[in-house]
Design a protein around this motif. Structure first.
Motif, PDB file in Angstrom:
ATOM      1  N   VAL A   1       0.925  -1.070  -0.114  1.00  0.00           N
ATOM      2  CA  VAL A   1       0.032  -0.077   0.042  1.00  0.00           C
ATOM      3  C   VAL A   1       0.851   1.177   0.067  1.00  0.00           C
ATOM      4  O   VAL A   1       1.781   1.355   0.737  1.00  0.00           O
ATOM      5  CB  VAL A   1      -0.838  -0.188   1.291  1.00  0.00           C
ATOM      6  N   GLU A   2       0.527   2.206  -0.854  1.00  0.00           N
ATOM      7  CA  GLU A   2       1.293   3.369  -1.124  1.00  0.00           C
ATOM      8  C   GLU A   2       1.624   4.173   0.253  1.00  0.00           C
ATOM      9  O   GLU A   2       0.371   4.267   1.034  1.00  0.00           O
ATOM     10  CB  GLU A   2       0.524   4.357  -1.955  1.00  0.00           C
ATOM     11  N   THR A   3       2.645   4.848   0.645  1.00  0.00           N
ATOM     12  CA  THR A   3       2.851   5.416   1.855  1.00  0.00           C
ATOM     13  C   THR A   3       2.068   6.549   2.314  1.00  0.00           C
ATOM     14  O   THR A   3       1.615   6.635   3.166  1.00  0.00           O
ATOM     15  CB  THR A   3       4.536   5.735   1.966  1.00  0.00           C
ATOM     16  N   PRO A   4       1.908   7.450   1.068  1.00  0.00           N
ATOM     17  CA  PRO A   4       0.921   8.383   1.219  1.00  0.00           C
ATOM     18  C   PRO A   4      -0.428   8.147   1.725  1.00  0.00           C
ATOM     19  O   PRO A   4      -1.290   8.832   2.548  1.00  0.00           O
ATOM     20  CB  PRO A   4       0.728   9.288  -0.088  1.00  0.00           C
ATOM     21  N   ASP A   5      -0.939   6.827   1.229  1.00  0.00           N
ATOM     22  CA  ASP A   5      -2.214   6.168   1.677  1.00  0.00           C
ATOM     23  C   ASP A   5      -2.093   5.987   3.070  1.00  0.00           C
ATOM     24  O   ASP A   5      -3.301   6.219   4.075  1.00  0.00           O
ATOM     25  CB  ASP A   5      -2.609   5.245   0.901  1.00  0.00           C
ATOM     26  N   ILE A   6      -1.209   5.237   3.626  1.00  0.00           N
ATOM     27  CA  ILE A   6      -1.000   4.926   4.991  1.00  0.00           C
ATOM     28  C   ILE A   6      -0.982   5.998   6.111  1.00  0.00           C
ATOM     29  O   ILE A   6      -1.588   6.283   6.885  1.00  0.00           O
ATOM     30  CB  ILE A   6       0.248   3.897   5.236  1.00  0.00           C
ATOM     31  N   ILE A   7      -0.230   7.183   5.453  1.00  0.00           N
ATOM     32  CA  ILE A   7      -0.308   8.254   6.400  1.00  0.00           C
ATOM     33  C   ILE A   7      -1.305   9.018   6.426  1.00  0.00           C
ATOM     34  O   ILE A   7      -1.776   9.584   7.338  1.00  0.00           O
ATOM     35  CB  ILE A   7       0.751   9.442   5.659  1.00  0.00           C
ATOM     36  N   ALA A   8      -2.309   8.891   5.186  1.00  0.00           N
ATOM     37  CA  ALA A   8      -3.444   9.485   5.485  1.00  0.00           C
ATOM     38  C   ALA A   8      -4.452   8.950   6.470  1.00  0.00           C
ATOM     39  O   ALA A   8      -5.349   9.543   7.236  1.00  0.00           O
ATOM     40  CB  ALA A   8      -4.415   9.459   3.881  1.00  0.00           C
ATOM     41  N   PHE A   9      -4.450   7.557   6.534  1.00  0.00           N
ATOM     42  CA  PHE A   9      -5.391   6.616   7.385  1.00  0.00           C
ATOM     43  C   PHE A   9      -4.761   7.155   8.827  1.00  0.00           C
ATOM     44  O   PHE A   9      -5.613   7.413   9.659  1.00  0.00           O
ATOM     45  CB  PHE A   9      -5.040   5.257   7.159  1.00  0.00           C
TER      46      PHE A   9
ATOM     47  N   ALA B   1       4.660   4.669  14.149  1.00  0.00           N
ATOM     48  CA  ALA B   1       4.164   4.095  12.832  1.00  0.00           C
ATOM     49  C   ALA B   1       4.756   4.669  11.815  1.00  0.00           C
ATOM     50  O   ALA B   1       4.991   4.025  10.854  1.00  0.00           O
ATOM     51  CB  ALA B   1       2.469   4.364  12.895  1.00  0.00           C
ATOM     52  N   THR B   2       5.027   6.083  11.823  1.00  0.00           N
ATOM     53  CA  THR B   2       5.630   6.394  10.764  1.00  0.00           C
ATOM     54  C   THR B   2       7.021   6.111  10.593  1.00  0.00           C
ATOM     55  O   THR B   2       7.734   6.221   9.566  1.00  0.00           O
ATOM     56  CB  THR B   2       5.670   8.155  10.631  1.00  0.00           C
TER      57      THR B   2
ATOM     58  N   GLU C   1      12.112   6.808   5.526  1.00  0.00           N
ATOM     59  CA  GLU C   1      12.030   8.005   4.870  1.00  0.00           C
ATOM     60  C   GLU C   1      11.027   8.377   3.912  1.00  0.00           C
ATOM     61  O   GLU C   1      10.537   9.578   3.871  1.00  0.00           O
ATOM     62  CB  GLU C   1      13.397   8.039   3.940  1.00  0.00           C
ATOM     63  N   SER C   2      10.324   7.541   3.371  1.00  0.00           N
ATOM     64  CA  SER C   2       9.319   7.949   2.447  1.00  0.00           C
ATOM     65  C   SER C   2       8.083   8.486   3.112  1.00  0.00           C
ATOM     66  O   SER C   2       7.420   9.343   2.697  1.00  0.00           O
ATOM     67  CB  SER C   2       8.849   6.477   1.756  1.00  0.00           C
TER      68      SER C   2
ATOM     69  N   LYS D   1       8.214  10.684   5.697  1.00  0.00           N
ATOM     70  CA  LYS D   1       8.543  12.230   5.791  1.00  0.00           C
ATOM     71  C   LYS D   1       8.242  12.912   4.417  1.00  0.00           C
ATOM     72  O   LYS D   1       7.526  14.182   4.555  1.00  0.00           O
ATOM     73  CB  LYS D   1      10.122  12.402   6.104  1.00  0.00           C
ATOM     74  N   ALA D   2       8.465  12.420   3.245  1.00  0.00           N
ATOM     75  CA  ALA D   2       8.304  13.157   2.147  1.00  0.00           C
ATOM     76  C   ALA D   2       6.626  13.027   1.991  1.00  0.00           C
ATOM     77  O   ALA D   2       6.031  14.009   1.561  1.00  0.00           O
ATOM     78  CB  ALA D   2       8.805  12.510   0.815  1.00  0.00           C
ATOM     79  N   ALA D   3       6.098  11.884   2.381  1.00  0.00           N
ATOM     80  CA  ALA D   3       4.480  11.765   2.064  1.00  0.00           C
ATOM     81  C   ALA D   3       3.772  12.779   3.038  1.00  0.00           C
ATOM     82  O   ALA D   3       2.768  13.511   2.711  1.00  0.00           O
ATOM     83  CB  ALA D   3       4.076  10.345   2.510  1.00  0.00           C
ATOM     84  N   GLU D   4       4.428  12.883   4.223  1.00  0.00           N
ATOM     85  CA  GLU D   4       3.749  13.798   5.052  1.00  0.00           C
ATOM     86  C   GLU D   4       3.923  15.219   4.625  1.00  0.00           C
ATOM     87  O   GLU D   4       3.094  16.041   4.803  1.00  0.00           O
ATOM     88  CB  GLU D   4       4.550  13.671   6.498  1.00  0.00           C
ATOM     89  N   TYR D   5       4.972  15.464   4.086  1.00  0.00           N
ATOM     90  CA  TYR D   5       5.107  17.069   3.759  1.00  0.00           C
ATOM     91  C   TYR D   5       4.503  17.282   2.547  1.00  0.00           C
ATOM     92  O   TYR D   5       3.773  18.532   2.441  1.00  0.00           O
ATOM     93  CB  TYR D   5       6.687  16.971   3.212  1.00  0.00           C
ATOM     94  N   ALA D   6       4.164  16.253   1.916  1.00  0.00           N
ATOM     95  CA  ALA D   6       3.433  16.483   0.426  1.00  0.00           C
ATOM     96  C   ALA D   6       2.089  16.706   0.897  1.00  0.00           C
ATOM     97  O   ALA D   6       0.967  17.585   0.444  1.00  0.00           O
ATOM     98  CB  ALA D   6       3.094  15.462  -0.411  1.00  0.00           C
TER      99      ALA D   6
END
Lengths: 210, 456
Positions: A29-37, A69-70, A75-76, A78-83
Motif C-alpha cells: 500500500v502506498e505510503t501517502p495512503d497509510i499516512i492519510a489513514f 508508525a511513521t 524515509e518515504s 517524511k516526504a509523504a507527510e510533507y506532501a
C-alpha cells in the motif's frame, strides 16, 4: 481505506496500529495512503479530546504511536507527510522563559495533525522569531509562555514582527498556563489556545481546512 | 515579642485557622499561600532573594509593613547555595543561569528511565543514590573526591537552610506578627514520579504501557512522601503542610481515579492522622477531580483553585461546604487590570465565594511577582470593605487536629543499610544493642528523607 488502522489509532491500541502498518507496507500500500489513514486516526483522537472523552495523556500517547508508525515507513513517510501538509507552523518559547514541555507537546500534536512544525526552541529572542518567519514563511506562528513576567516580552516580539512587515501573512497564537483572553489582547496576538488540540483546531480554522 | 505584636499574630493566625475549620470568624482572611509579589516588592531582586537571606528577610519585613492587612506570608522557597553545593541540574536560577530579574525555573527531564521501575520499587534508597542523583547532581561528574565533598557540603548546607527558614519564621512572627500559610511540603506520589523522575510525557506514556508499575511505585511513595512532609513541618502543628499538584490536570477522570487519587488519598490521610491540615494547590483545572475531597474529614484541607478564576464558584458549590477554598482573582488581573476592576472582582468574591465562611481571598494559587502594587492595595482595601462577617469576633488560634495514628514506618525500604546488615558487620555486641541500633536507624531515616529533597 484501512478502517482497522484508523480505529486502532483512535482507540490508542499501539500493538494493532504497528501491526497493521507493517501489514499494509508488506501489501505494498502506498505510503501517502497509510499516512492519510494515520492522520484520519489523529483527527478521530482530536474529536474525542473535544468531547472530553480524551485528555492530554491520550493526545500524547496518540502522537507517540503516530511517530512510531511513521518510523516503520522510513524515509518515504517524511516526504509523504510533507506532501500532505496543512501548513507551516513556527513555534518557540518566548525569551526569559525556558519551559519546553508545553511547547514540545504542541509541536508533536501539530505535527501528527499534518503541520510542518519548525521548533525554534526555548528562551527565543525576537530576532530569532523574525529570522524563522522570513526563512520558513509559515502561515501560523506559536509563542509559548508559562511566566506572567514574560507577557511584556511577547508584546515586544509581536510588535517587532509587525514592524518588520511580517504580520499580515501570518496568524500568531499564544499559549501556556497563565495566558488568557486579557493577555491575548494585551500582547496583540490573534488567538490564545488553552490546549495543543485547540492549537490544531484554531490553525485549521485559519487555513480553512475542514 | 511585644504584646501588640503577639495580639496581631494571634488574630491573623486565628482568622486563617477559623476559615479552614469553618469556625465563626470576623472577616475573610487575606492569605495567599505563595506571594511572589512580596519577594521583590522592596529591597531585593530575584537573585538577591535566593542568594542573600538577609536581603530576602528585609524585603519581607518591608512588605509586611506596607501591606499590614495581609494575614499570612510565604514567598520564595529556595536558598540557591544549597543547590550549588551539589550542582543541581533541575532548576535554573536568576543571576546564575538566567538574568537577575527572571524567576527561578524548573527543568523537567527524564531522570529515571522507563525500565527502572523495578529498581525504584525494590530499593528506593539505592535507586536514588545510584540512578537519580548522579543524573541531577552536576558535582558528580567531577571525580571521586569532589563527589564525596559535594555530599558533605549538601548535608551541612541543609542544616544552614533549615536555620534560615526557622529564623525567617521567627523574625516575621516577632517583628511583624506574621504567621506562615504553611510549613513542610510533599508531592502527590504520581507527581513525585512525574516531575523530576519520569517527566510529564514519560509518566503519561507509562500509564498506558506499564500501568501496574506506575501504581506500585505510587503506593511505595505514599508513606515516603508523608514522612518527608511531617519531618519538616511545624512541630506545633499550627500551620498546614503544603502540597502543590502538577499532573492531575492532564489526566482524564478515569486515569485520575486509577493512578493519581488512591496514593494521594493515602498520603493525605497519613498527614491528617498525624494531626496536620494540608494546603493543596489544585494547579490547572481540577473541576473533574475535586469531588474526591469530600471523602476526607471536613475542614482538613485548604484547596487553592487555579485559573480559570471563575472555577472558584463551581468549587464553592461542589466542595466549598466541606473543605476551605482559596482563590478567585485571575493572575492577569493583578498584572493587567485596574484598581477598579480589582474592587469589582473582590466584591463578587466576598458575596458569593465568601458566603458562609470556608473561603480565603487569593490569586490562582499565587500572587504574581509582576503584580501592580496599586492592584494589590485595591485587593486589600476591597476585602476591608466587603469581606466582613462579624466585627465583634476577635479571632484566636485554634487547637491543632488531634494525632490519631502512628506515622507508618518504612522498614527496610526506608533506609540504605538496615540494622540487620550493620549488626552482622559489627559481629558480637558486648554492650546494649538498642543503644547502638536506635540512633543508627534514626540517622539512616533522616538521610533517606534527605534523598527525596532533591526530587521535590
Amino acid at each position: 481505506m484501512s478502517k482497522k488502522l484508523i480505529e486502532a489509532l483512535v482507540n490508542l491500541d499501539e500493538d494493532s496500529v504497528l501491526k497493521e502498518v507493517k501489514e499494509l507496507k508488506e501489501k505494498k500500500v502506498e505510503t501517502p495512503d497509510i499516512i492519510a489513514f494515520l492522520q484520519e486516526g489523529m483527527a478521530g483522537v482530536g474529536k474525542k479530546y473535544e468531547s472530553e472523552e480524551y485528555f492530554l495523556s491520550e493526545l500524547i500517547m496518540s502522537a507517540d504511536i503516530f511517530k512510531m508508525a511513521t518510523a516503520i515507513l522510513g524515509e518515504s513517510a517524511k516526504a509523504a507527510e510533507y506532501a500532505r501538509k496543512n501548513g507551516t507552523f513556527v513555534l518557540g518559547t518566548i525569551y526569559d522563559d525556558i519551559h519546553d514541555i508545553g511547547k514540545n507537546i504542541v509541536a508533536s500534536i501539530m505535527s501528527a495533525n499534518g503541520f510542518d512544525v519548525v521548533d525554534i526552541g526555548i528562551d527565543v529572542p525576537t530576532a530569532k522569531f523574525i529570522e524563522a518567519i522570513k526563512l520558513h514563511k509559515p502561515q501560523i506562528v506559536g509563542i509559548s509562555c508559562l511566566l506572567t513576567t514574560a507577557f511584556d516580552n511577547i508584546k515586544e516580539a509581536i510588535a517587532s514582527i509587525e514592524k518588520a512587515g511580517l504580520r499580515k501573512d501570518i496568524k500568531i497564537l499564544i499559549g501556556g498556563g497563565t495566558v488568557d483572553a486579557s493577555t491575548c489582547k494585551y500582547v496583540n496576538a490573534d488567538a490564545f489556545c488553552k490546549s495543543a488540540q485547540e492549537a490544531v483546531d484554531v490553525s485549521k480554522n485559519y487555513l480553512k481546512i475542514a | 515579642m511585644s504584646e501588640d505584636i503577639r495580639k496581631l499574630f494571634d488574630e491573623r493566625l486565628g482568622r486563617y485557622q477559623a476559615a479552614i475549620a469553618f469556625e465563626p470568624v470576623d472577616r475573610i482572611p487575606i492569605a495567599a499561600g505563595t506571594n511572589n509579589f512580596a519577594e521583590t516588592y522592596a529591597v531585593a531582586n530575584n537573585q538577591e532573594v535566593i542568594y542573600d537571606p538577609q536581603k530576602w528577610l528585609e524585603g519581607e519585613i518591608a512588605f509586611c509593613r506596607a501591606f499590614p492587612e495581609a494575614d499570612v506570608l510565604r514567598n520564595n522557597r529556595f536558598w540557591a547555595p544549597l543547590y550549588d553545593a551539589v550542582g543541581l541540574k533541575i532548576y535554573k536560577f536568576p543571576g546564575r543561569d538566567l538574568a537577575p530579574h527572571v524567576p527561578t525555573q524548573f527543568v523537567e527531564r527524564e531522570n529515571m528511565k522507563a525500565d527502572e521501575y523495578d529498581v525504584l520499587i525494590s530499593n528506593p534508597a539505592e535507586f536514588m543514590l545510584e540512578r537519580f542523583l548522579p543524573r541531577v547532581f552536576g558535582e558528580f561528574d567531577k571525580g571521586h573526591t569532589r563527589t564525596h565533598f559535594a555530599f558533605l557540603k549538601a548535608g551541612l548546607a541543609q542544616g544552614m537552610m533549615s536555620e534560615i527558614m526557622r529564623n525567617r519564621s521567627i523574625q516575621l512572627q516577632n517583628q511583624c506578627g506574621m504567621p506562615q500559610p504553611m510549613t513542610g511540603a510533599f508531592l502527590a506520589p504520581f507527581d513525585a514520579l512525574g516531575d523530576a523522575l519520569r517527566g510529564l510525557e514519560g509518566i503519561l506514556k507509562d500509564t498506558f504501557r506499564q500501568p501496574d508499575k506506575v501504581i506500585q511505585a505510587c503506593d511505595l511513595l505514599a508513606p515516603i512522601m508523608a514522612r518527608f512532609a511531617i519531618g519538616i513541618a511545624d512541630p506545633l502543628r499550627r500551620y498546614p503542610i503544603f502540597v502543590p499538584t502538577h499532573k492531575a490536570t492532564f489526566l482524564s477522570p478515569k486515569q485520575f481515579d486509577r493512578f493519581y487519587w488512591p496514593s494521594l488519598k493515602k498520603t493525605l490521610m497519613i498527614v491528617i492522622n498525624a494531626g496536620y491540615k494540608i494546603r493543596i494547590y489544585l494547579e490547572g483545572d481540577w473541576s473533574r477531580h475535586w469531588h474526591h475531597f469530600l471523602e476526607l474529614p471536613k475542614g482538613t484541607l485548604v484547596c487553592d483553585i487555579d485559573d480559570p478564576a471563575d472555577n472558584i464558584f463551581k468549587a464553592k458549590e461542589e466542595i466549598g461546604h466541606h473543605q476551605c477554598i482559596a482563590g478567585g482573582i485571575p493572575s492577569t488581573l493583578f498584572i493587567l487590570g485596574s484598581p477598579q476592576e480589582m474592587d469589582d472582582r473582590v466584591k463578587i468574591l466576598c458575596e458569593k465565594a465568601g458566603k458562609g465562611g470556608g473561603y480565603i481571598i487569593s490569586g490562582g494559587c499565587y500572587i504574581p511577582s509582576n503584580t501592580r502594587p496599586e492592584n494589590y492595595r485595591a485587593m486589600l482595601d476591597a476585602v476591608m470593605k466587603y469581606g466582613w462577617y462579624d466585627r465583634n469576633i476577635t479571632p484566636k488560634p485554634l487547637a491543632p487536629l488531634p494525632v490519631k495514628g502512628e506515622t507508618p514506618v518504612l522498614g527496610e525500604k526506608g533506609v540504605l543499610t538496615p540494622w540487620t546488615v550493620k549488626k552482622a558487620e559489627l559481629g558480637d555486641i558486648p554492650g546494649e544493642e538498642d543503644l547502638i541500633r536506635k540512633p543508627w536507624e534514626t540517622i539512616e531515616a533522616l538521610a533517606f528523607n534527605w534523598l527525596w529533597n532533591w526530587a521535590l
